[in-house]
Scaffold this active site. Structure first.
Site, PDB file in Angstrom:
ATOM      1  N   VAL A 164       9.329   1.303   0.757  1.00 54.65           N
ATOM      2  CA  VAL A 164       9.695   2.692   1.013  1.00 54.65           C
ATOM      3  C   VAL A 164       8.797   3.382   2.047  1.00 54.65           C
ATOM      4  O   VAL A 164       9.293   4.103   2.926  1.00 54.65           O
ATOM      5  CB  VAL A 164       9.768   3.474  -0.332  1.00 54.65           C
ATOM      6  CG1 VAL A 164       8.436   3.485  -1.071  1.00 54.65           C
ATOM      7  CG2 VAL A 164      10.279   4.870  -0.122  1.00 54.65           C
ATOM      8  N   GLN A 203      13.974   8.640  -8.110  1.00 52.67           N
ATOM      9  CA  GLN A 203      13.447   7.366  -8.590  1.00 52.67           C
ATOM     10  C   GLN A 203      11.920   7.525  -8.730  1.00 52.67           C
ATOM     11  O   GLN A 203      11.250   7.922  -7.787  1.00 52.67           O
ATOM     12  CB  GLN A 203      13.715   6.225  -7.598  1.00 52.67           C
ATOM     13  CG  GLN A 203      15.163   6.021  -7.199  1.00 52.67           C
ATOM     14  CD  GLN A 203      15.486   6.715  -5.891  1.00 52.67           C
ATOM     15  OE1 GLN A 203      15.283   7.910  -5.743  1.00 52.67           O
ATOM     16  NE2 GLN A 203      15.979   5.971  -4.924  1.00 52.67           N
ATOM     17  N   GLY A 235      16.438  10.420  -4.710  1.00 52.20           N
ATOM     18  CA  GLY A 235      15.039  10.822  -4.515  1.00 52.20           C
ATOM     19  C   GLY A 235      14.253  11.006  -5.801  1.00 52.20           C
ATOM     20  O   GLY A 235      13.049  11.248  -5.774  1.00 52.20           O
ATOM     21  N   PHE A 256      10.126   4.706   5.603  1.00 52.11           N
ATOM     22  CA  PHE A 256      10.101   6.139   5.951  1.00 52.11           C
ATOM     23  C   PHE A 256       9.373   6.359   7.285  1.00 52.11           C
ATOM     24  O   PHE A 256       9.816   7.158   8.109  1.00 52.11           O
ATOM     25  CB  PHE A 256       9.424   6.947   4.837  1.00 52.11           C
ATOM     26  CG  PHE A 256      10.311   7.203   3.638  1.00 52.11           C
ATOM     27  CD1 PHE A 256      11.656   6.849   3.654  1.00 52.11           C
ATOM     28  CD2 PHE A 256       9.802   7.804   2.495  1.00 52.11           C
ATOM     29  CE1 PHE A 256      12.476   7.083   2.548  1.00 52.11           C
ATOM     30  CE2 PHE A 256      10.607   8.051   1.381  1.00 52.11           C
ATOM     31  CZ  PHE A 256      11.946   7.685   1.406  1.00 52.11           C
ATOM     32  N   TYR A 259      16.680 -10.384  -8.059  1.00 49.08           N
ATOM     33  CA  TYR A 259      15.248 -10.590  -7.800  1.00 49.08           C
ATOM     34  C   TYR A 259      14.461 -10.631  -9.121  1.00 49.08           C
ATOM     35  O   TYR A 259      13.665 -11.546  -9.345  1.00 49.08           O
ATOM     36  CB  TYR A 259      14.742  -9.454  -6.903  1.00 49.08           C
ATOM     37  CG  TYR A 259      13.250  -9.429  -6.726  1.00 49.08           C
ATOM     38  CD1 TYR A 259      12.619 -10.212  -5.766  1.00 49.08           C
ATOM     39  CD2 TYR A 259      12.458  -8.614  -7.540  1.00 49.08           C
ATOM     40  CE1 TYR A 259      11.244 -10.177  -5.626  1.00 49.08           C
ATOM     41  CE2 TYR A 259      11.086  -8.581  -7.391  1.00 49.08           C
ATOM     42  CZ  TYR A 259      10.473  -9.363  -6.435  1.00 49.08           C
ATOM     43  OH  TYR A 259       9.109  -9.332  -6.302  1.00 49.08           O
ATOM     44  N   ASN A 311       4.735  -1.451  -7.965  1.00 46.68           N
ATOM     45  CA  ASN A 311       4.989  -1.450  -6.509  1.00 46.68           C
ATOM     46  C   ASN A 311       3.654  -1.476  -5.772  1.00 46.68           C
ATOM     47  O   ASN A 311       2.877  -0.529  -5.882  1.00 46.68           O
ATOM     48  CB  ASN A 311       5.808  -0.215  -6.123  1.00 46.68           C
ATOM     49  CG  ASN A 311       7.263  -0.362  -6.526  1.00 46.68           C
ATOM     50  OD1 ASN A 311       7.562  -0.898  -7.588  1.00 46.68           O
ATOM     51  ND2 ASN A 311       8.165   0.092  -5.680  1.00 46.68           N
TER      52      ASN A 311
HETATM   53  O1  LIG Z   1      14.387   3.725   2.872  1.00 44.98           O
HETATM   54  C1  LIG Z   1      14.176   3.743   1.658  1.00 44.98           C
HETATM   55  C2  LIG Z   1      13.547   2.663   0.978  1.00 44.98           C
HETATM   56  C3  LIG Z   1      13.332   2.766  -0.395  1.00 44.98           C
HETATM   57  N1  LIG Z   1      13.716   3.857  -1.070  1.00 44.98           N
HETATM   58  C4  LIG Z   1      13.471   3.952  -2.534  1.00 44.98           C
HETATM   59  O2  LIG Z   1      12.108   3.714  -2.769  1.00 44.98           O
HETATM   60  C5  LIG Z   1      11.890   3.066  -4.005  1.00 44.98           C
HETATM   61  C6  LIG Z   1      10.943   1.905  -3.805  1.00 44.98           C
HETATM   62  O3  LIG Z   1      11.569   0.900  -3.010  1.00 44.98           O
HETATM   63  P1  LIG Z   1      10.758  -0.320  -2.367  1.00 44.98           P
HETATM   64  O4  LIG Z   1      11.686  -1.055  -1.453  1.00 44.98           O
HETATM   65  O5  LIG Z   1       9.483   0.194  -1.785  1.00 44.98           O
HETATM   66  O6  LIG Z   1      10.337  -1.208  -3.611  1.00 44.98           O
HETATM   67  P2  LIG Z   1      11.106  -1.790  -4.898  1.00 44.98           P
HETATM   68  O7  LIG Z   1      10.870  -0.818  -6.036  1.00 44.98           O
HETATM   69  O8  LIG Z   1      12.519  -2.157  -4.613  1.00 44.98           O
HETATM   70  O9  LIG Z   1      10.335  -3.161  -5.163  1.00 44.98           O
HETATM   71  C7  LIG Z   1       8.929  -3.376  -5.008  1.00 44.98           C
HETATM   72  O10 LIG Z   1       8.279  -3.389  -6.229  1.00 44.98           O
HETATM   73  C8  LIG Z   1       8.789  -4.320  -7.171  1.00 44.98           C
HETATM   74  C9  LIG Z   1       7.909  -4.230  -8.403  1.00 44.98           C
HETATM   75  O11 LIG Z   1       7.917  -2.968  -8.946  1.00 44.98           O
HETATM   76  C10 LIG Z   1       8.857  -5.741  -6.631  1.00 44.98           C
HETATM   77  O12 LIG Z   1       7.720  -6.490  -6.903  1.00 44.98           O
HETATM   78  C11 LIG Z   1       9.305  -5.808  -5.188  1.00 44.98           C
HETATM   79  O13 LIG Z   1       9.022  -7.059  -4.595  1.00 44.98           O
HETATM   80  C12 LIG Z   1       8.728  -4.717  -4.341  1.00 44.98           C
HETATM   81  O14 LIG Z   1       9.348  -4.696  -3.061  1.00 44.98           O
HETATM   82  C13 LIG Z   1      13.264   2.635  -4.508  1.00 44.98           C
HETATM   83  O15 LIG Z   1      13.587   3.360  -5.641  1.00 44.98           O
HETATM   84  C14 LIG Z   1      14.216   2.897  -3.349  1.00 44.98           C
HETATM   85  O16 LIG Z   1      15.460   3.332  -3.758  1.00 44.98           O
HETATM   86  C15 LIG Z   1      14.322   4.922  -0.386  1.00 44.98           C
HETATM   87  O17 LIG Z   1      14.672   5.910  -0.966  1.00 44.98           O
HETATM   88  N2  LIG Z   1      14.516   4.811   0.959  1.00 44.98           N
END
Ligand SMILES: O=c1ccn([C@@H]2O[C@H](COP(=O)(O)OP(=O)(O)O[C@H]3O[C@H](CO)[C@H](O)[C@H](O)[C@H]3O)[C@@H](O)[C@H]2O)c(=O)[nH]1
Length: 318
Positions: free
Chosen positions: A184, A207, A205, A188, A145, A174
């Site tokens: 996330v 991150q 957890g 949740f 991505y 984010n």
């Molecule tokens: O059920 C879940 C879902 C997520 N996470 C954690 O939560 C954090 C955030 O995850 P998100 O899916 O909310 O977002 P991302 O960091 O993967 O990505 C988001 O932010 C990015 C920019 O920082 C991009 O733009 C992307 O499109 C957008 O979805 C991650 O570390 C992930 O490991 C969990 O622990 N459990």
């Protein structure tokens, strides 16, 4: 001004459409409704100055029609799921790079003057400098991505210099808020609705990332676009994020508290040292000094944005 918003029925796109319509612009939306929803733009459907095209940007003709007669394009159409990179890299290429190329190709034969693109913090990968400034190098994405977003940025820059339009690129932290249907907080809430006693947390957890509310994001985009138009830069880059950051564990606590629950947290452990999935950046905080110098700052910090988003998604705030 007449503008095209690709992905305008999506999460960030529809909030941008609201702001553009409210300030009197003519807005055309191009969206395939794969992640977005007509509900997000229904308030504008019969409005003068609003036009909706349902179409897939992988089709060149669709894109060509959509750019016709507009002065600026806000390109938000994208597949935002970092986590699908190891299963579906081709899909991320098509829905982030190929569609951007189709847009650029259509723009070179049109009178479009400005392109505004929502790129991502993921272009920085595991950055060695935090907070990470726009001129951090080398850019080494760790997800397909992030690589796709960086490829799209590079194509935009090349086309802008070659075909005489100007491009403004936002690298977003984010982004969260009402109408988001992935990520996330959304995950949740759904997990806790299914099982209020236990919450599965991907990774360990710890991150830690910056979260920015969508209202601050749209304000930032429009404020900085106004400033960009007055300047001379052919291509410019701005990070949009927050000065603070929050861990996934803390987000789990806020979501549980707002839902009135006390679930047991079950950490999956994740991959590569506690990441949620392959390519999950573990620590992300962007420097927003450049945007601040240009007169923007977020109203809500990461903690406030998370709490507000939980309330919005639970239906408390409309
Ligand atoms: O059920 C879940 C879902 C997520 N996470 C954690 O939560 C954090 C955030 O995850 P998100 O899916 O909310 O977002 P991302 O960091 O993967 O990505 C988001 O932010 C990015 C920019 O920082 C991009 O733009 C992307 O499109 C957008 O979805 C991650 O570390 C992930 O490991 C969990 O622990 N459990």
């Amino acid at each position: 001004m007449k503008v095209l918003v690709t992905g305008g029925a999506g999460f960030i796109g529809s909030h941008l459409v609201d702001a553009l319509m409210e300030s009197g612009h003519d807005v055309r939306v191009l969206d395939d409704l794969s992640a977005g929803s007509l509900d997000n733009v229904k308030r504008w459907m019969n409005h003068e100055g609003f036009e909706f095209i349902r179409g897939d940007m992988r089709d060149v003709e669709t894109v060509r029609k959509a750019v016709d007669g507009v002065e600026a394009v806000f390109h938000l159409a994208a597949n935002p799921e970092v986590r699908i990179g190891s299963q579906s890299p081709e899909l991320l290429y098509e829905t982030n790079v190929l569609i951007t190329h189709n847009l650029l190709s259509a723009m070179k034969d049109s009178g479009v003057k400005y392109l505004v693109f929502t790129s991502s913090s993921t272009v920085y990968g595991d950055a060695g400098v935090i907070p990470t400034p726009e001129d951090y190098a080398p850019l080494e994405p760790i997800s397909v991505y992030g690589g796709a977003k960086l490829a799209a940025e590079a194509l935009i820059s090349g086309y802008a210099h070659t075909f005489d339009f100007r491009a403004l690129i936002f690298r977003l932290a984010n982004i969260i808020g009402e109408r988001s249907n992935h990520g996330v907080i959304y995950d949740f809430i759904n997990k806790l609705r299914r099982n209020p006693n236990e919450l599965e947390i991907l990774g360990d957890g710890t991150q830690r990332k910056s979260y920015l509310h969508v209202s601050d994001t749209v304000n930032g985009m429009l404020h900085l676009f106004g400033a960009f138009k007055k300047g001379k830069a052919r291509v410019d880059f701005y990070n949009l994020g927050n000065d603070d950051w929050i861990t996934v564990g803390e987000i789990a606590e806020i979501v549980s508290e707002e839902m009135g629950l006390r679930p047991a947290f079950r950490f999956t452990g994740g991959v590569d040292g506690g990441r949620g999935w392959k390519g999950d950046v573990k620590f992300m905080r962007l420097s927003i000094e450049k945007a601040k110098k240009a007169g923007w700052k977020p109203r809500l910090d990461s903690y406030e944005a998370v709490r507000r988003t939980v309330r919005e998604l639970l239906g408390g705030i409309q």
